[in-house]
Every structure is written in C-alpha cells, then in structure tokens.
Design a protein around this motif. Structure first.
Motif, short mmCIF file in Angstrom:
data_model
loop_
_atom_site.label_atom_id
_atom_site.label_comp_id
_atom_site.label_asym_id
_atom_site.label_seq_id
_atom_site.Cartn_x
_atom_site.Cartn_y
_atom_site.Cartn_z
N ALA A 283 0.84 -1.23 -0.18
CA ALA A 283 -0.14 0.00 0.16
C ALA A 283 0.75 1.26 -0.01
CB ALA A 283 -0.87 -0.16 1.28
N GLU B 159 -5.88 3.40 2.97
CA GLU B 159 -5.88 4.09 4.25
C GLU B 159 -4.72 3.29 5.11
OE1 GLU B 159 -8.67 5.02 8.15
OE2 GLU B 159 -9.84 4.77 5.95
N GLU B 160 -3.86 4.18 5.53
CA GLU B 160 -2.64 3.68 6.52
C GLU B 160 -3.34 3.11 7.66
OE1 GLU B 160 1.96 4.59 7.64
OE2 GLU B 160 0.48 5.89 6.71
N GLU C 140 -6.29 -2.59 4.90
CA GLU C 140 -5.22 -2.04 4.14
C GLU C 140 -4.44 -3.12 3.15
OE1 GLU C 140 -0.97 0.73 4.71
OE2 GLU C 140 -1.89 -0.24 6.35
#
Length: 526
Positions: free
Chosen positions: A92, A394-395, A400
């Motif tokens: 990601a 989205e971290e 994720e």
C-alpha cells in the motif's frame, strides 16, 4: 401466491434434487450430475465452472469463491473460504507514493491470486462422490464447442467491453466488439486448462505450464506475482456467522466476506415494525436505506482479512444494533455513510444445489468487476480478477492492502435455519448490494409472507455511494416520496442483483426452487 393474470413464473418443485443458477445450461448440467450419481457438491462444482464459460464477464477460474455446505444427514453448516491472497510483493505504501488514493481498479496491482480452483478441488476431494474429470467434463465440452450468448450476458458484455485490455480483447471480443445475443462464445484455452485440472487436480492449475502462463503474463504487466505466491494459494474451512430475526436464523460466510453486514442489517431492522409497512412503499424503502448506510459503515470499518478482523463480535452485538437503530429518523434521510475507499461492483454468479440426501450447497463465485481487471493470461486466456481493488489504501486500516492478505470481499453465500434445521440456501448477486439484498429477501419472506419466487421477483432499491438506486418496478410516487425525504433517487442502468434460492420442505419431502428473472437462469429439478 402470485397473480396469474400478470407476468411471472412459479416456483419449481422437485423431490430428488434441485439446482437454481443464473444460466439454464449450468442448471441442466447440475441436474445431469445428480442423476448420474453425483451429490450436491459435484453438481455445484460442475455448474459453477461452466458458469465461467456461460458468463465470462461475471466469473471464471481466475477468480474466487465462498461456500456454505450442509452435509447430508447433518444440520451443521461448514464455511469454505476460497478467496486468494495478494502477492507477497504488494505494498500500500508504494501505491500511495505513486499518488494513488485507491488501488487501481483495472491495474495489475488489483490482481489477487485465484482461489476458486483450489476450493473446487478441495470440495471435490473432501465431499464429492464423482471423480473430478467426470464433474468437469461438461464445462470442458462447452468451452471447446461453445455456448450461445444469452440476452442478459450480452447486455452486460456490451457495457463492459471497453474495459478489456491487451490479450483479453482477443479472447473476449469478436472483431473488437462484444458478441451479440445468440453468437457462440468459445474458450478453447480454458478447455485445455480444465482438462489439466481434471487430470492433475489443483497441480494442473497452480503448477506447470498453466501457472507459468498466469505468472509470466502478470509479471509482463508489471505485477509482483510469483510462482511461489500462486503455489501457496489454499482455501480455508471456517465457521459461519449467525443472527436471529423473527424466529429464523441467518447464516452468513465470515470475514473476509461481508456477510456479517447482512446480519447487522437485520439486527437493526428488528427494532422496527417492518411488517406494518407497505412492502413496496417509500417507508419500508427508507428504513432499509438508513439501515444499509449504518451497517455498511460498520462493514467499511471492521471487515478485512480474517487475521486482521478484530471487532466482529462488536459488529454483531445486540447493543450495537440498538444504538444504530436509534440513529434512524423515520421521516428523513441521513447523510451518506462514510464513502467507500474500496471499489464496489455488481458482477458475480451464485448457485445453490440440494440433493436427494439433503446435502445443500450455497456457492458464490466471482472475478469482482465485469471481466475482472480486464486482463487475461497470454496463452490460455484466463481472466484475472481485480479483487485487490477491495482493499483500502488507508494507512493502518484493517483492510489496508498488503502482501499475503485477503481483501474484504463482497460475495456472500447464505442459508436460513429454522428450529435447528437448514431450510433455505440462498444468495443475492450484485456486489455491494448483496447484504442489503439478503436482508430484503429475508424480510420479504418473514415479514410479508411472499412465496420464494415472488420474494425474488419483487422490486429492489439500494442506497449506495452514488445515491439511492430504485428499480422501475417501484411506482413513480414512491420515488417522489423518497426524494422528498432527502434521498438522491435515481433509476439504475441495469437491475439490482440477481437471486437464487431453494426451500427445503422437511415435512413434505419436497424442494422448492426460485431463480431471478433479472438474469438468464432458472431453477431445475428432477
């Protein structure tokens, strides 16, 4: 009972075995398998694999599946997670560094490893009666000789044709165009792949020349996928999640599937007098839309790879539903729930089979969006799913994107249980719509007493990220009332989902099947 003056179809009744699918050729193959000594698992595999040839825009051997299985002579229900994982090299952080806010929908980054073939081989070995080569023979024959393109398939194919890229255009378009209704579609490359699976089992797909074709094609597109990633693909047995509603029990596949969203929706709706509302009026549609927003917001926060889903019990707790129900204004639409960061879609196939010994299979099988990533392997023409678009970037989010993880899945098979006995395997296709479709189907049956076929035929609506889709089956004044309540109402381009179901009448020893007219399929028994 339906009004016989109006268009419609009756439920299908049979005593020995029954299959409901989205394509009649697949239903016929399932019944043929049952009549030649196979059981519901054999029939479901044979029909399911064939659906990848009959409806290639919806599913195929490059995709994933989820299964609920009730063994013969038992009332326990087993869940099988046949979803593949992201390649070990997926990151990601790298996608964020490249400026992506979401996983590229039609990019190689969205391609997760195909899990369905491993699941089918496992089911066959553990639960089937027939040899795999016998089960796959009809799909191999149809892939080689061809299938006439059905009307709904042609409709969907034409809409999605422009998403096909590279080698996929040669395999799934004719002179650059989608095939017309009645035109024959052939997939000789897939026939060869299926022959290898029939001979060698999972090794015919996850090892050797087929595996080399899949991985080499993905790497040529810039993917990080390796032969080790593919070989490590393995399905997982697990337990369904369950909830009660008005005397029945809804069983759903657990995460990484979104089935718990349907459980939560029914938990929320249980706080309202749904039965008192007009089944096709604005008040019921509004209540369902608000419950959808709240339940899907919880889904987006909590559901992920099973190893990363930590708040499932909170999501299904009675107090959670009670607090969410209290947020619903019966007269006014709330703002849309938190926008999805993962992609949503409307494409999959679902089938259910029950045999004479009482084995029941609820199986859903998909490549995610129409034609998946729009990419296919060079040699055999296997479409790659884009299930990785179900991840978020989205971290720190449980869902994720990351190497070796399973993304949140929209596909969900279901069953109903009453008095401790399984009475109804069912599913509602349609991507993000599915949990809402499950809740609506159950309330159609339980609160409004609709027969199985009428419960499926009935008009649908869905409050999604783009507004409230309301099918043309609703009266214009209903749409107007919903708009006055604050919903962004629109009529969708195509219908919402497609459903299949089989009721097991234990008292009379009869099976009752129903199939959605929104698709090309049917219920068929013997």
């Amino acid at each position: 009972m339906r009004d016989y003056h109006l268009p419609g179809r009756s439920p299908v009744l049979a005593a020995n075995g029954l299959c409901a699918t989205s394509h009649p050729l697949a239903a016929k193959v399932a019944i043929d398998i049952l009549e030649t000594g196979g059981n519901a698992v054999d029939a479901a595999i044979g029909a399911g694999v064939l659906l990848g040839i009959c409806e290639p825009q919806m599913t195929g051997i490059g995709g994933d599946c989820f299964v609920l299985l009730k063994p013969a002579g038992e009332e326990r229900v087993i869940a099988l997670n046949g979803s593949g994982r992201a390649p070990a090299g997926l990151s990601a952080a790298v996608m964020r560094e490249k400026g992506h806010a979401t996983v590229p929908l039609r990019g190689v980054e969205a391609v997760t490893l195909p899990g369905a073939v491993d699941a089918f081989c496992t089911l066959s070995e553990n639960w089937g009666l027939l040899a795999l080569d016998q089960v796959l023979a009809p799909a191999i024959r149809y892939a080689e000789t061809g299938v006439p393109v059905a009307p709904r398939v042609a409709f969907d194919w034409a809409i999605a044709a422009d998403t096909l890229q590279g080698a996929a255009r040669g395999y799934y378009l004719t002179n650059g165009k989608a095939p017309a209704v009645g035109e024959t579609f052939r997939a000789p490359g897939q026939a060869e792949v299926l022959r290898r699976i029939a001979r060698e089992g999972r090794a015919g797909f996850y090892e050797g020349e087929v595996a080399e074709d899949l991985v080499a094609s993905l790497q040529a597109l810039g993917g990080s996928h390796t032969l080790d990633d593919l070989a490590a693909t393995s399905c997982t047995y697990t337990e369904p999640v369950a909830s009660a509603y008005a005397g029945i029990e809804l069983l759903e596949h657990p995460p990484n599937g979104q089935g718990a969203t349907a459980n939560l929706m029914l938990n929320i709706l249980s706080h309202f007098d749904v039965k008192s509302l007009d089944p096709f009026g604005a008040r019921r549609a509004h209540l369902e839309a608000e419950a959808t927003k709240l339940a899907y917001d919880a889904r987006n926060r909590f559901i992920a790879d099973p190893d990363h889903t930590s708040r499932l019990q909170h999501m299904l707790a009675p107090e959670t539903a009670a607090k969410l129900a209290a947020l619903i204004d019966p007269n006014r639409a709330m703002p849309a729930a938190r926008p999805l960061s993962e992609a949503v879609h409307r494409d999959t196939v679902y089938l259910t089979v029950v045999d004479r010994d009482g084995m029941a299979v609820s199986l859903i099988y998909s490549i995610f969006h129409a034609f998946g990533a729009g990419l296919a392997s060079d040699r055999f023409g296997v479409l790659f799913q884009n299930r990785g678009a179900g991840f978020t970037l989205e971290e720190g989010h449980p869902n994720e994107a990351g190497g070796g993880k399973r993304p949140m899945h929209t596909i969900i098979p279901a069953m109903l249980r009453e008095g401790g006995r399984v009475t109804l395997p069912f599913g509602v296709m349609g991507g993000a719509y599915q949990p809402c479709g499950h809740a609506r189907f159950v309330t159609n049956l339980v609160d409004y007493g609709l027969d199985l076929q009428t419960a499926i035929d009935a008009p649908r609506c869905f409050s999604g990220v783009e507004g409230m889709d309301v099918e043309r089956g609703y009266a214009p004044e209903v749409r107007a009332e919903l708009a006055e309540m604050g919903h962004r109402v629109r009529i969708p381009e195509g219908p919402l989902g497609g459903a299949q179901a089989i009721r097991i009448d234990h008292a009379r020893g009869v099976l009752e099947g129903a199939s959605d007219p929104r698709k090309d399929g049917c219920a068929l028994g013997y």
